[in-house]
Design an enzyme around this catalytic site. Structure first.
Site, PDB file in Angstrom:
ATOM      1  N   GLU A  85       0.819  -1.206   0.000  1.00 31.52           N
ATOM      2  CA  GLU A  85       0.000   0.000   0.000  1.00 31.52           C
ATOM      3  C   GLU A  85       0.858   1.263   0.000  1.00 31.52           C
ATOM      4  O   GLU A  85       0.559   2.231  -0.705  1.00 31.52           O
ATOM      5  CB  GLU A  85      -0.930   0.004   1.212  1.00 31.52           C
ATOM      6  CG  GLU A  85      -1.972  -1.096   1.216  1.00 31.52           C
ATOM      7  CD  GLU A  85      -3.053  -0.894   0.169  1.00 31.52           C
ATOM      8  OE1 GLU A  85      -3.084   0.193  -0.442  1.00 31.52           O
ATOM      9  OE2 GLU A  85      -3.872  -1.810  -0.022  1.00 31.52           O
ATOM     10  N   ARG A 108       1.003   4.038  -3.129  1.00 30.83           N
ATOM     11  CA  ARG A 108       0.422   5.332  -2.785  1.00 30.83           C
ATOM     12  C   ARG A 108       1.493   6.399  -2.556  1.00 30.83           C
ATOM     13  O   ARG A 108       1.438   7.485  -3.141  1.00 30.83           O
ATOM     14  CB  ARG A 108      -0.456   5.198  -1.535  1.00 30.83           C
ATOM     15  CG  ARG A 108      -1.664   4.306  -1.711  1.00 30.83           C
ATOM     16  CD  ARG A 108      -2.339   3.997  -0.385  1.00 30.83           C
ATOM     17  NE  ARG A 108      -3.386   3.013  -0.504  1.00 30.83           N
ATOM     18  CZ  ARG A 108      -4.675   3.296  -0.738  1.00 30.83           C
ATOM     19  NH1 ARG A 108      -5.049   4.553  -0.861  1.00 30.83           N
ATOM     20  NH2 ARG A 108      -5.571   2.344  -0.828  1.00 30.83           N
ATOM     21  N   ASP A 163      -4.911 -10.327  -8.103  1.00 32.60           N
ATOM     22  CA  ASP A 163      -5.264  -9.557  -9.303  1.00 32.60           C
ATOM     23  C   ASP A 163      -4.082  -8.877  -9.971  1.00 32.60           C
ATOM     24  O   ASP A 163      -3.792  -9.078 -11.151  1.00 32.60           O
ATOM     25  CB  ASP A 163      -6.359  -8.548  -8.967  1.00 32.60           C
ATOM     26  CG  ASP A 163      -6.026  -7.690  -7.758  1.00 32.60           C
ATOM     27  OD1 ASP A 163      -5.108  -8.041  -7.001  1.00 32.60           O
ATOM     28  OD2 ASP A 163      -6.679  -6.647  -7.566  1.00 32.60           O
ATOM     29  N   GLU A 183     -10.984   0.365 -10.719  1.00 32.54           N
ATOM     30  CA  GLU A 183     -10.639  -0.580 -11.794  1.00 32.54           C
ATOM     31  C   GLU A 183     -11.516  -0.422 -13.036  1.00 32.54           C
ATOM     32  O   GLU A 183     -11.012  -0.440 -14.176  1.00 32.54           O
ATOM     33  CB  GLU A 183     -10.730  -2.015 -11.266  1.00 32.54           C
ATOM     34  CG  GLU A 183      -9.564  -2.452 -10.408  1.00 32.54           C
ATOM     35  CD  GLU A 183      -9.622  -1.880  -9.004  1.00 32.54           C
ATOM     36  OE1 GLU A 183      -8.594  -1.906  -8.309  1.00 32.54           O
ATOM     37  OE2 GLU A 183     -10.708  -1.392  -8.594  1.00 32.54           O
TER      38      GLU A 183
END
Length: 611
Positions: free
Chosen positions: A294, A298, A427, A563
């Site tokens: 993360e 970010r 994913d 997405e």
């Protein structure tokens, strides 16, 4: 008487000879040309050859200089015709996005796919990337790094022996991309001697006039930004209903993540204010655990994007400092990184409840780490991240390119074998295979092999069609049992498939991308709010009164995931079909209608519920 003797002739001390061949001398150019030719003939052969060589060399240099200058001026002057017709709007300078060409046709036969690995990358005639307005803020251009210390009141910057250097950035996806560029790392010595002082900026003299949709996008962003600035400035997240804030890492996640958005939208005032906070308030010397994945996408990604767009070396120095603090996460027996690392103490660890990391997290940090190495010249970032990719490439436990969801940081082996999904926890592994291959100049065939094999595995094991509308969707496989469950996260796949076709992969990938894009759109459209739930289940068998999509009570929430709209962006840019643009606009309107907190503090809209 003798006649007088004749006088002697006057004395002459010179002889005058006229060689006019019957013509009078009139200082004509003809005689001067004859004189120059005579002087040329008087030179030796060596002298004449030396003069001719020098003259030819000067002509060659002039031609090369003219070609280089012509290319530069051509790059600076390219603008869409419609932009030149629009008047300037004070205070707003939106960037001109690229328009990608129609996808290149490629043979969809699986037997021909290995040929892709050996052939040279195909070149595309394209009008991209955009000539973004990447002029650095004026005070940054004038003062460079000198004003950083002034803004911070003399506070010490995170130390880097070369931190004061301003390095040239060429972003694979930013404003200064080089076609077919790899990720070869420059040496420190070369970096010191050859890089200019600031990222070159390409500027538009007269920005295009924004249309109505663009204006509304800016208004929506400013509404959210003003709320963050008023109630959560410098904190990780705004809590709009209670008008307070929450902390995840305590590093201003929202602010850093919004830097590139503000630059692209032309919000220079807001960007400058956020930049000042980064300069004066963003410190990483604190005892706090951050999630490797993360914080990479970010914070590290946000800082690198801001650097690429603005050219301000402050963001690169911050990114390098933060990258160094993430490196202890890779110090594991298997080199598979821990999920969490303390950026102050340098102590890394897995989650408290397990020694596993998710495959998506450890395989979705490579783009940022590779780019950080390329910009800084320090190979350790790229080497650590790429070792993870190489390790996963050779692991057993896959199923036709599909990978399990978890990997153990001690043994380096997959765990929870037999469960395969393209949704949560796996994913972005597939997404980053393709994007790393593109980022590396399409030279790393191992990445392409894994990506193509995984797509074929999805088609074989996970692809189904719903009833009654025959929507194409990607389900999950658990120990041989198929589940018609699809996460919203899977909607990254249409855009990824289309991007691959744009870079020369089989054309049937585009057909699948368009079918999946229709499904992801319906996941939004068929909800009362127009917003997709987190998870949907598809009906595989026709039954009276049942629709294609079913939503369970626990999944009736939307997490504002990007997405679907990101895939719509790819499909619109690559195909040029305006329906994808319109679908994205519909979803934005739904977000604005059901997730926007109004002026009344007592109204608790919260997150929308999908029914």
């Amino acid at each position: 008487m003798y006649p007088p003797s004749p006088l002697p002739p006057p004395h002459r001390d010179f002889i005058s000879v006229t060689l006019s061949l019957g013509e009078n001398y009139d200082n004509s150019k003809t005689l001067r040309r004859r004189s120059c030719w005579r002087k040329w003939k008087q030179l030796s052969r060596l002298q004449r050859n030396a003069i001719l060589f020098l003259f030819a060399f000067l002509i060659l240099c002039g031609l090369l200089s003219y070609t280089s200058l012509a290319d530069q001026w051509k790059a600076l002057s390219v603008r869409p015709a419609e932009e030149q017709k629009r008047p300037e709007v004070p205070g707003l300078k939106p960037a001109n996005p690229p328009v990608l060409p129609a996808p290149q046709e490629a043979d969809g036969n699986r037997e021909d796919i290995p040929g892709i690995l050996s052939q040279k990358p195909r070149r595309h005639f394209r009008r991209g990337p955009p000539h973004l307005q990447i002029r650095a803020p004026k005070k940054d251009m004038k003062a460079g790094t000198q004003d950083d210390t002034k803004e911070r009141g003399g506070a010490p910057e995170a130390a880097n022996p070369e931190g004061d250097m301003q390095r040239t950035a060429i972003s694979w996806r930013g404003a200064m991309i080089e076609p077919q560029q790899g990720t070869e790392l420059p040496s420190r010595k070369a970096d010191k001697s050859t890089t200019p002082s600031l990222l070159p900026a390409r500027i538009k003299d007269k920005p295009a006039h924004p249309n109505a949709r663009q204006k509304e996008v800016v208004d929506i962003f400013l509404h959210a930004w003003k709320g963050y600035r008023k109630f959560a400035w410098g904190h990780d997240e705004l809590k709009p209903v209670s008008r307070s804030f929450s902390e995840w890492f305590g590093l201003g996640l929202t602010l850093i993540d919004a830097l590139d958005t503000m630059w692209i939208l032309g919000l220079r005032k807001e960007f400058e204010e956020a930049r000042k906070w980064v300069s004066t308030k963003l410190y990483f010397e604190k005892d706090v655990d951050v999630n490797l994945f993360e914080s990479t996408i970010r914070i590290l990604g946000g800082l690198l994007s801001a650097y690429h767009l603005s050219g301000d070396s402050l963001f690169l120095r911050k990114a390098e400092d933060f990258g160094n603090r993430l490196m202890p996460a890779f110090k594991t027996p298997s080199k598979i990184p821990y999920s969490d690392v303390n950026i102050g103490t340098g102590i890394a660890h897995p989650p408290r409840w397990t020694s596993d990391s998710t495959v998506a997290e450890v395989s979705s940090i490579q783009l940022e780490f590779r780019e950080l190495s390329r910009l800084t010249g320090n190979k350790k970032f790229q080497e650590a991240a790429e070792e993870v990719t190489r390790h996963i490439h050779s692991l057993p436990g896959k199923k036709d390119g599909l990978v399990p969801m978890f990997i153990n940081t001690h043994s380096g082996l997959f765990t929870h074998l037999g469960v395969f999904t393209v949704g949560a926890r796996a994913d972005s592994y597939y997404e980053y295979l393709l994007k790393q291959w593109i980022q590396g100049g399409k030279k790393e065939t191992q990445l392409l092999e894994d990506y193509l094999e995984a797509i074929e595995g999805m088609k074989t094991h996970l692809l189904r069609h719903s009833e009654p509308s025959k929507l194409t969707f990607v389900g999950e496989l658990a120990h041989g049992h198929f589940s018609a469950k699809m996460d919203h996260l899977v909607c990254f796949l249409p855009g990824t498939l289309a991007l691959g076709v744009h870079h020369g992969l089989p054309a049937d990938h585009m057909q699948l991308a368009q079918k999946l894009m229709e499904t992801c759109y319906q996941m939004n459209r068929q909800m009362e709010t127009g917003l997709s739930p987190e998870i949907v289940h598809f009906n595989l068998y026709p039954q009276p009164g049942l629709q294609d999509i079913e939503v369970k009570p626990a999944d009736r929430h939307n997490l504002l995931r990007p997405e679907t709209v990101e895939s719509l962006f790819y499909l619109y840019r690559i195909t040029g079909n305006p329906k994808y643009q319109d679908w994205g606009w519909e979803i934005l309107q739904s977000f604005n209608s059901f997730t926007r907190e109004r002026s009344c503090p007592s109204r608790a809209t919260g997150r929308p519920t999908a029914h």
